[in-house]
Scaffold this active site. Structure first.
Site, short mmCIF file in Angstrom:
data_model
loop_
_atom_site.label_atom_id
_atom_site.label_comp_id
_atom_site.label_asym_id
_atom_site.label_seq_id
_atom_site.Cartn_x
_atom_site.Cartn_y
_atom_site.Cartn_z
N TYR A 97 -22.89 42.03 -65.13
CA TYR A 97 -22.68 42.00 -66.58
C TYR A 97 -21.88 40.73 -66.90
O TYR A 97 -20.67 40.71 -66.71
CB TYR A 97 -21.92 43.24 -67.06
CG TYR A 97 -22.60 44.55 -66.75
CD1 TYR A 97 -23.82 44.87 -67.34
CD2 TYR A 97 -22.02 45.47 -65.89
CE1 TYR A 97 -24.44 46.08 -67.07
CE2 TYR A 97 -22.63 46.69 -65.63
CZ TYR A 97 -23.85 46.98 -66.21
OH TYR A 97 -24.46 48.18 -65.95
N PRO A 98 -22.55 39.67 -67.37
CA PRO A 98 -21.91 38.36 -67.50
C PRO A 98 -20.93 38.23 -68.67
O PRO A 98 -21.20 37.57 -69.67
CB PRO A 98 -23.11 37.42 -67.66
CG PRO A 98 -24.15 38.27 -68.34
CD PRO A 98 -23.95 39.65 -67.77
N CYS A 99 -19.77 38.83 -68.51
CA CYS A 99 -18.76 38.79 -69.57
C CYS A 99 -18.18 37.39 -69.77
O CYS A 99 -17.58 37.11 -70.81
CB CYS A 99 -17.66 39.80 -69.32
SG CYS A 99 -16.85 39.63 -67.73
N TYR A 100 -18.41 36.50 -68.82
CA TYR A 100 -17.92 35.13 -68.98
C TYR A 100 -18.60 34.42 -70.16
O TYR A 100 -18.11 33.40 -70.64
CB TYR A 100 -18.11 34.31 -67.69
CG TYR A 100 -19.56 33.99 -67.36
CD1 TYR A 100 -20.15 32.81 -67.83
CD2 TYR A 100 -20.33 34.85 -66.60
CE1 TYR A 100 -21.48 32.52 -67.54
CE2 TYR A 100 -21.64 34.56 -66.30
CZ TYR A 100 -22.21 33.40 -66.77
OH TYR A 100 -23.53 33.11 -66.48
N LYS A 101 -19.70 34.97 -70.66
CA LYS A 101 -20.43 34.37 -71.78
C LYS A 101 -19.85 34.75 -73.14
O LYS A 101 -20.43 34.43 -74.16
CB LYS A 101 -21.90 34.79 -71.73
CG LYS A 101 -22.65 34.26 -70.52
CD LYS A 101 -24.10 34.67 -70.56
CE LYS A 101 -24.87 34.10 -69.39
NZ LYS A 101 -26.31 34.33 -69.53
#
Length: 105
Positions: free
Chosen positions: A57-61
């Site tokens: 889950y790419p929360c860095y985005k």
């Protein structure tokens, strides 16, 4: 969260993250709007901070409304910057230009 269970709201947030294209970012407010309540920005931040699978889950985005990176990013702000740059997003002074990189749904 109890026993590492993901709440229904958190599941919606995490599923939304998976739809963000490479090279794009969204804001906490955008996610809150997606959930149906623009005032949930802080709750979205708390959900992202508890992300059980940051590689999936790419929360860095996710950045703030000014394009600033998260000071409290779980893996560290330098890691958020590195991942964004790996996606082709230019980061200057821990900020991205939303006019160039924001994903509008």
């Amino acid at each position: 969260m109890k026993n590492n269970e993901i709440t229904p709201t958190a599941k919606k947030v995490y599923d939304y993250l998976r739809t963000i294209p490479e090279g794009k970012v969204v804001t906490y407010g955008q996610i809150a709007e997606h959930l149906g309540n623009k005032k949930m920005c802080r709750a979205v931040g708390n959900i992202l901070h508890a992300n059980p699978l940051p590689d999936y889950y790419p929360c860095y985005k996710v950045v703030n409304a000014q394009g600033k990176l998260a000071q409290n990013f779980g893996l560290g702000i330098e890691e958020q910057k590195r991942r964004l740059e790996k996606d082709g997003i230019k980061v200057e002074d821990y900020r991205v230009t939303l006019e160039l990189y924001q994903w509008i749904t």
